[in-house]
Design a protein around this motif. Structure first.
Motif, PDB file in Angstrom:
ATOM      1  N   ASN A 193       0.813  -1.211   0.000  1.00  0.00           N
ATOM      2  CA  ASN A 193       0.000   0.000   0.000  1.00  0.00           C
ATOM      3  C   ASN A 193       0.849   1.264   0.000  1.00  0.00           C
ATOM      4  O   ASN A 193       0.310   2.368   0.172  1.00  0.00           O
ATOM      5  N   THR A 196       2.833   2.129   2.271  1.00  0.00           N
ATOM      6  CA  THR A 196       3.156   2.558   3.630  1.00  0.00           C
ATOM      7  C   THR A 196       4.651   2.348   3.810  1.00  0.00           C
ATOM      8  O   THR A 196       5.180   1.287   3.457  1.00  0.00           O
ATOM      9  N   ASN A 200      -0.195   6.722   3.891  1.00  0.00           N
ATOM     10  CA  ASN A 200      -1.026   7.511   2.957  1.00  0.00           C
ATOM     11  C   ASN A 200      -0.374   8.847   2.606  1.00  0.00           C
ATOM     12  O   ASN A 200      -1.051   9.876   2.496  1.00  0.00           O
TER      13      ASN A 200
END
Length: 253
Positions: free
Chosen positions: A112, A114, A235
């Motif tokens: 993701n 991260t 994010n």
């Protein structure tokens, strides 16, 4: 003598080419990111670490060859010296509080995007600069690209703390999340590693057998009194470039 030469070749040559491949992979990722994201007459954040060296190298080439003006905001003393030594324009967040992009490295990125950052001790200023950029662009070699955090980077998540609080913070993190938390010690001097901001660093070796909600973990860590910042970047990434040993680049958004 022939046998000895063969043995030496088996020991040293593979290591040499492996190192060269890794450095080449950093360079191709950094060059591509700079070519695609740095625009004339903008302010950009300059991260820290070995891959960013190649980003600055390419940026200097563009400044010289294209006669463009770029204002560079460093994330550490190392980044500041890199900007100065390459003859680039040094700036700061007072003069340029809004940045077009920030180009930085990572210790590891999961599926993701991260990130774990702070292996070099610069996580606080890196996160501040990244938060001021419209786009955080990550450049790294293929060894930093993982499915889960902890898959390849084994040193844990860095956490910057005020010196007086390192023991309570250590105990609270271990109690809340498990794993082990260690005070990072200096290599060239006796005592703890001290950041550019005068703080200590804890390295949290977290349990890797469960899927963690890193956004929630990051929030909980930051709520502990004495914690200045964590090395979890959640994010925040616009795009990541991972250089491969064969000279290609994997891009992820």
């Amino acid at each position: 003598m022939v046998i000895l030469n063969k043995l030496l070749a088996q020991i040293f040559i593979p290591k040499f080419f492996s190192t060269m491949s890794l450095e080449s992979s950093k360079r191709v990722a950094a060059y591509k990111a700079v070519d695609e994201w740095v625009k004339p007459n903008t302010a950009i954040g300059i991260g820290s670490g070995s891959t960013v060296i190649y980003a600055v190298e390419r940026l200097k080439q563009r400044v010289v060859n294209e006669n463009i003006k770029v204002f560079c905001v460093p994330t550490s003393f190392q980044a500041r010296q890199l900007i100065i030594s390459n003859g680039l324009i040094l700036s700061d967040l007072e003069a340029h509080p809004e940045l077009d992009c920030a180009i930085d490295g990572a210790d590891e990125a999961d599926a993701n995007l991260t990130l774990i950052k702070g292996g070099g001790g610069c996580l606080l200023q890196e996160k501040v600069v990244a938060s001021c950029a419209q786009s955080l662009i990550i450049v790294a070699d293929y060894t930093k690209d993982s499915t889960k955090l902890g898959q390849q980077y084994r040193k844990g998540i860095p956490i910057e703390v005020v010196p007086m609080a390192y023991v309570p913070v250590k105990r609270k993190i271990e109690g809340l999340f498990g794993g082990s938390v260690n005070l990072r010690m200096s290599v060239a001097k006796a005592g703890p590693c001290v950041t550019d901001n005068g703080n200590f660093l804890l390295d949290w070796q977290f349990p890797t057998d469960a899927d963690s909600d890193w956004a929630a973990v990051n929030r909980d860590i930051l709520m502990i009194p004495g914690v200045v910042e964590s090395g979890l970047f959640v994010n925040m990434v616009r795009k990541a470039y991972f250089g491969l040993a064969d000279g290609n680049v994997t891009e992820r958004c």
